[in-house]
Motif scaffolding. Structure first.
Motif, PDB file in Angstrom:
ATOM      1  N   ARG A   3       0.841  -1.203   0.000  1.00 41.93           N
ATOM      2  CA  ARG A   3       0.000   0.000   0.000  1.00 41.93           C
ATOM      3  C   ARG A   3       0.878   1.257   0.000  1.00 41.93           C
ATOM      4  NH1 ARG A   3      -2.842  -3.730   3.382  1.00 41.93           N
ATOM      5  NH2 ARG A   3      -4.905  -4.228   2.529  1.00 41.93           N
ATOM      6  N   LEU A   4       1.926   1.225  -0.806  1.00 41.47           N
ATOM      7  CA  LEU A   4       2.836   2.377  -0.880  1.00 41.47           C
ATOM      8  C   LEU A   4       2.090   3.653  -1.225  1.00 41.47           C
ATOM      9  CD1 LEU A   4       5.614   3.774  -1.084  1.00 41.47           C
ATOM     10  CD2 LEU A   4       5.724   2.995  -3.467  1.00 41.47           C
ATOM     11  N   PHE A   5       1.140   3.580  -2.150  1.00 41.44           N
ATOM     12  CA  PHE A   5       0.479   4.815  -2.571  1.00 41.44           C
ATOM     13  C   PHE A   5      -0.518   5.315  -1.530  1.00 41.44           C
ATOM     14  CE2 PHE A   5       2.311   3.483  -6.602  1.00 41.44           C
ATOM     15  CZ  PHE A   5       2.870   4.689  -7.017  1.00 41.44           C
ATOM     16  N   ASN A   6      -1.051   4.434  -0.684  1.00 38.73           N
ATOM     17  CA  ASN A   6      -1.805   4.921   0.472  1.00 38.73           C
ATOM     18  C   ASN A   6      -0.875   5.716   1.389  1.00 38.73           C
ATOM     19  OD1 ASN A   6      -3.352   2.122  -0.198  1.00 38.73           O
ATOM     20  ND2 ASN A   6      -4.773   3.620   0.666  1.00 38.73           N
ATOM     21  N   GLN A  63       1.215  10.896   3.366  1.00 37.96           N
ATOM     22  CA  GLN A  63       2.414  11.718   3.568  1.00 37.96           C
ATOM     23  C   GLN A  63       2.306  13.024   2.801  1.00 37.96           C
ATOM     24  OE1 GLN A  63       6.077   9.524   4.298  1.00 37.96           O
ATOM     25  NE2 GLN A  63       7.069  10.726   2.699  1.00 37.96           N
ATOM     26  N   ALA A  64       1.714  12.973   1.622  1.00 33.06           N
ATOM     27  CA  ALA A  64       1.523  14.196   0.834  1.00 33.06           C
ATOM     28  C   ALA A  64       0.585  15.160   1.542  1.00 33.06           C
ATOM     29  CB  ALA A  64       0.974  13.842  -0.548  1.00 33.06           C
ATOM     30  N   GLN A  65      -0.470  14.639   2.166  1.00 29.59           N
ATOM     31  CA  GLN A  65      -1.387  15.508   2.904  1.00 29.59           C
ATOM     32  C   GLN A  65      -0.680  16.170   4.075  1.00 29.59           C
ATOM     33  OE1 GLN A  65      -4.419  12.544   3.715  1.00 29.59           O
ATOM     34  NE2 GLN A  65      -5.766  13.353   2.111  1.00 29.59           N
ATOM     35  N   LEU A  66       0.171  15.433   4.765  1.00 32.66           N
ATOM     36  CA  LEU A  66       0.887  15.989   5.910  1.00 32.66           C
ATOM     37  C   LEU A  66       1.910  17.033   5.484  1.00 32.66           C
ATOM     38  CD1 LEU A  66       1.506  12.711   7.966  1.00 32.66           C
ATOM     39  CD2 LEU A  66      -0.187  14.500   8.424  1.00 32.66           C
ATOM     40  N   ASN A  67       2.497  16.830   4.311  1.00 33.11           N
ATOM     41  CA  ASN A  67       3.574  17.709   3.848  1.00 33.11           C
ATOM     42  C   ASN A  67       3.111  18.785   2.877  1.00 33.11           C
ATOM     43  OD1 ASN A  67       5.341  16.182   5.361  1.00 33.11           O
ATOM     44  ND2 ASN A  67       6.070  14.955   3.627  1.00 33.11           N
ATOM     45  N   GLY A  68       1.821  18.770   2.529  1.00 38.64           N
ATOM     46  CA  GLY A  68       1.351  19.708   1.515  1.00 38.64           C
ATOM     47  C   GLY A  68       2.030  19.477   0.188  1.00 38.64           C
ATOM     48  N   SER A  69       2.220  18.200  -0.155  1.00 34.89           N
ATOM     49  CA  SER A  69       2.993  17.818  -1.325  1.00 34.89           C
ATOM     50  C   SER A  69       2.117  17.043  -2.297  1.00 34.89           C
ATOM     51  CB  SER A  69       4.203  16.987  -0.872  1.00 34.89           C
ATOM     52  OG  SER A  69       4.999  16.582  -1.951  1.00 34.89           O
ATOM     53  N   ASP A  70       2.751  16.298  -3.181  1.00 44.39           N
ATOM     54  CA  ASP A  70       2.092  15.503  -4.211  1.00 44.39           C
ATOM     55  C   ASP A  70       2.341  14.031  -3.930  1.00 44.39           C
ATOM     56  OD1 ASP A  70       1.006  15.286  -7.172  1.00 44.39           O
ATOM     57  OD2 ASP A  70       2.802  14.033  -7.060  1.00 44.39           O
ATOM     58  N   ALA A  71       1.328  13.194  -4.110  1.00 46.61           N
ATOM     59  CA  ALA A  71       1.455  11.783  -3.773  1.00 46.61           C
ATOM     60  C   ALA A  71       2.540  11.088  -4.593  1.00 46.61           C
ATOM     61  CB  ALA A  71       0.120  11.077  -3.976  1.00 46.61           C
ATOM     62  N   TYR A  72       2.667  11.426  -5.866  1.00 44.94           N
ATOM     63  CA  TYR A  72       3.695  10.792  -6.688  1.00 44.94           C
ATOM     64  C   TYR A  72       5.095  11.207  -6.221  1.00 44.94           C
ATOM     65  CZ  TYR A  72      -0.094   9.530  -9.898  1.00 44.94           C
ATOM     66  OH  TYR A  72      -1.238   9.013 -10.445  1.00 44.94           O
ATOM     67  N   VAL A  73       5.227  12.461  -5.798  1.00 46.47           N
ATOM     68  CA  VAL A  73       6.508  12.935  -5.265  1.00 46.47           C
ATOM     69  C   VAL A  73       6.861  12.181  -3.992  1.00 46.47           C
ATOM     70  CG1 VAL A  73       7.680  14.917  -4.228  1.00 46.47           C
ATOM     71  CG2 VAL A  73       6.336  15.212  -6.314  1.00 46.47           C
ATOM     72  N   GLU A  74       5.884  12.002  -3.107  1.00 45.77           N
ATOM     73  CA  GLU A  74       6.148  11.324  -1.844  1.00 45.77           C
ATOM     74  C   GLU A  74       6.440   9.848  -2.057  1.00 45.77           C
ATOM     75  OE1 GLU A  74       6.711  12.832   0.907  1.00 45.77           O
ATOM     76  OE2 GLU A  74       6.106  14.805   0.168  1.00 45.77           O
ATOM     77  N   ALA A  75       5.770   9.219  -3.015  1.00 44.71           N
ATOM     78  CA  ALA A  75       6.078   7.819  -3.314  1.00 44.71           C
ATOM     79  C   ALA A  75       7.531   7.675  -3.748  1.00 44.71           C
ATOM     80  CB  ALA A  75       5.139   7.292  -4.392  1.00 44.71           C
ATOM     81  N   ARG A  76       7.997   8.606  -4.557  1.00 46.43           N
ATOM     82  CA  ARG A  76       9.395   8.578  -5.017  1.00 46.43           C
ATOM     83  C   ARG A  76      10.356   8.823  -3.856  1.00 46.43           C
ATOM     84  NH1 ARG A  76      11.928   9.562 -10.055  1.00 46.43           N
ATOM     85  NH2 ARG A  76      14.181   9.536  -9.716  1.00 46.43           N
ATOM     86  N   ARG A  77       9.999   9.747  -2.945  1.00 50.34           N
ATOM     87  CA  ARG A  77      10.855  10.017  -1.783  1.00 50.34           C
ATOM     88  C   ARG A  77      11.004   8.771  -0.916  1.00 50.34           C
ATOM     89  NH1 ARG A  77       9.019  14.063   2.071  1.00 50.34           N
ATOM     90  NH2 ARG A  77      11.183  14.136   2.784  1.00 50.34           N
ATOM     91  N   ILE A  78       9.912   8.074  -0.701  1.00 49.63           N
ATOM     92  CA  ILE A  78       9.975   6.847   0.095  1.00 49.63           C
ATOM     93  C   ILE A  78      10.816   5.794  -0.629  1.00 49.63           C
ATOM     94  CG2 ILE A  78       8.617   4.939   1.037  1.00 49.63           C
ATOM     95  CD1 ILE A  78       6.285   7.010   1.360  1.00 49.63           C
ATOM     96  N   ALA A  79      10.536   5.603  -1.906  1.00 49.42           N
ATOM     97  CA  ALA A  79      11.233   4.566  -2.683  1.00 49.42           C
ATOM     98  C   ALA A  79      12.734   4.831  -2.772  1.00 49.42           C
ATOM     99  CB  ALA A  79      10.634   4.479  -4.085  1.00 49.42           C
TER     100      ALA A  79
END
Length: 349
Positions: A173-176, A181-197
């Motif tokens: 559930r990486l994209f969940n 994480q994007a909501q907490l950071n005011g960011s974009d979900a695709y950006v946060e997925a890449r940061r985690i990966a």
């Protein structure tokens, strides 16, 4: 959208949307075992590029994706460090040990899913013939529906790398996690997925949970790791032929269903709030799309009766180790409200 039965057992029960079915029917096909199914190749390239890896491999299940990863990083007689309640340790049949003679070294989770860094350090075996060779750290995000703290991910994977360990993420559930994480950071979900990966040497992503595809996961890693994983997938019977029908569903999901995961998270919050005021119910506040519920006090004695009662009143839930409700794209507000009302009616008896 609400039907006679509200299925909250898991986000694996979703069915392809009409638009996804159209994409599947239009998919160009080839033989993926030969590497020439264009739709599979496109999906692999799509997710590898999205998460910043050299290569990727489409596999039938998340369990097989994790198995291919662990056995690609580890050889017989080696071990991986993993959480005591991690899916790739507890819920996948001991497959790395059974099929690969790779030993798990489980650690206790903190409440947020992390480990103490000292525990990771202590679990890494010395270079001594008495011990298995510690080769890999495996983390999971989300874990039990919780967002694994990003600071912990950074610290744990940096520690592993400093000790020569590879790092694998069970990102079923990486994209969940990325949406949260994007909501907490005011960011974009695709950006946060890449940061985690970016913190890992390999990442397995499930397409058939919240993303809504009917089948499949993708393992992303270096070309060398994926080359080994292809061989393991073949041995495990995961080589599918004209798999482009399924891969096209995954590509559609990645393009259209990532940001909508926020709707599932909002429905989980709505369900938690609906259950929260019921006497005898203790609700763990959800972070993503999973709501855990315990019956407490006198109601606890009736816990075994609840799931059959729910089913008889049009609500399906999972009770493998706690009562669990999972929201997804085939559930709406009326459905979660109905589920809360059925629980309320049960405890009012």
């Amino acid at each position: 959208m609400t039907t006679a039965t509200v299925d909250l057992r898991s986000d694996t029960v979703t069915r392809p949307t009409p638009q996804m079915r159209e994409a599947m029917m239009a998919a160009p096909l080839g033989d993926d075992v030969y590497g020439d199914d264009p739709s599979v190749n496109a999906l692999q390239q799509q997710l590898a590029h999205m998460l910043g890896f050299e290569a990727a491999l489409f596999v039938p299940t998340g369990t097989q994706g994790n198995l291919c990863a662990i056995l690609s990083h580890c050889q017989r007689g080696e071990e991986y460090i993993v959480g005591q309640m991690a899916h790739c340790y507890r819920w996948e049949g001991g497959n790395a040990a059974v099929f690969g003679s790779v030993q798990p070294q489980p650690l206790e989770h903190r409440p947020d899913g992390s480990f103490a860094l000292d525990d990771i350090e202590a679990a890494i075996k010395p270079d001594d013939p008495h011990f298995a060779v510690t080769r890999l750290l495996a983390l999971e995000n989300t874990w039990g529906g919780k967002l694994l703290p990003f600071e912990f991910i950074q610290q744990a994977t940096a520690l592993a790398a400093s000790r020569g360990l590879s790092r694998h993420l069970d990102g079923a559930r990486l994209f969940n996690a990325a949406v949260r994480q994007a909501q907490l950071n005011g960011s974009d979900a695709y950006v946060e997925a890449r940061r985690i990966a970016d913190c890992f040497d390999s990442v397995s992503v499930c397409l058939s949970k919240g993303l809504g595809a009917p089948v499949g996961s993708v393992l992303c890693a270096s070309r060398a790791v994926i080359d080994r994983a292809v061989r393991i997938r073949k041995m495990a019977g995961g080589g599918m032929r004209q798999a482009g029908f399924l891969a096209a569903a995954g590509s559609y999901a990645l393009e259209h269903h990532v940001n909508r995961l926020a709707e599932d998270h909002a429905l989980a919050q709505r369900l938690a709030e609906g259950l929260g005021g019921i006497s005898g119910v203790q609700v763990e506040a959800p972070q993503t799309n999973i709501v855990f519920v315990d019956l407490v006090g006198p109601a606890r004695a009736r816990a075994a009766e609840l799931i059959p009662y729910l089913k008889a009143h049009g609500v399906l839930a999972s009770g493998l180790y706690r009562l669990r409700f999972v929201t997804h794209l085939d559930v709406d507000a009326a459905g979660v409200d109905h589920a809360a009302e059925v629980v309320r009616a049960f405890l009012a008896q």
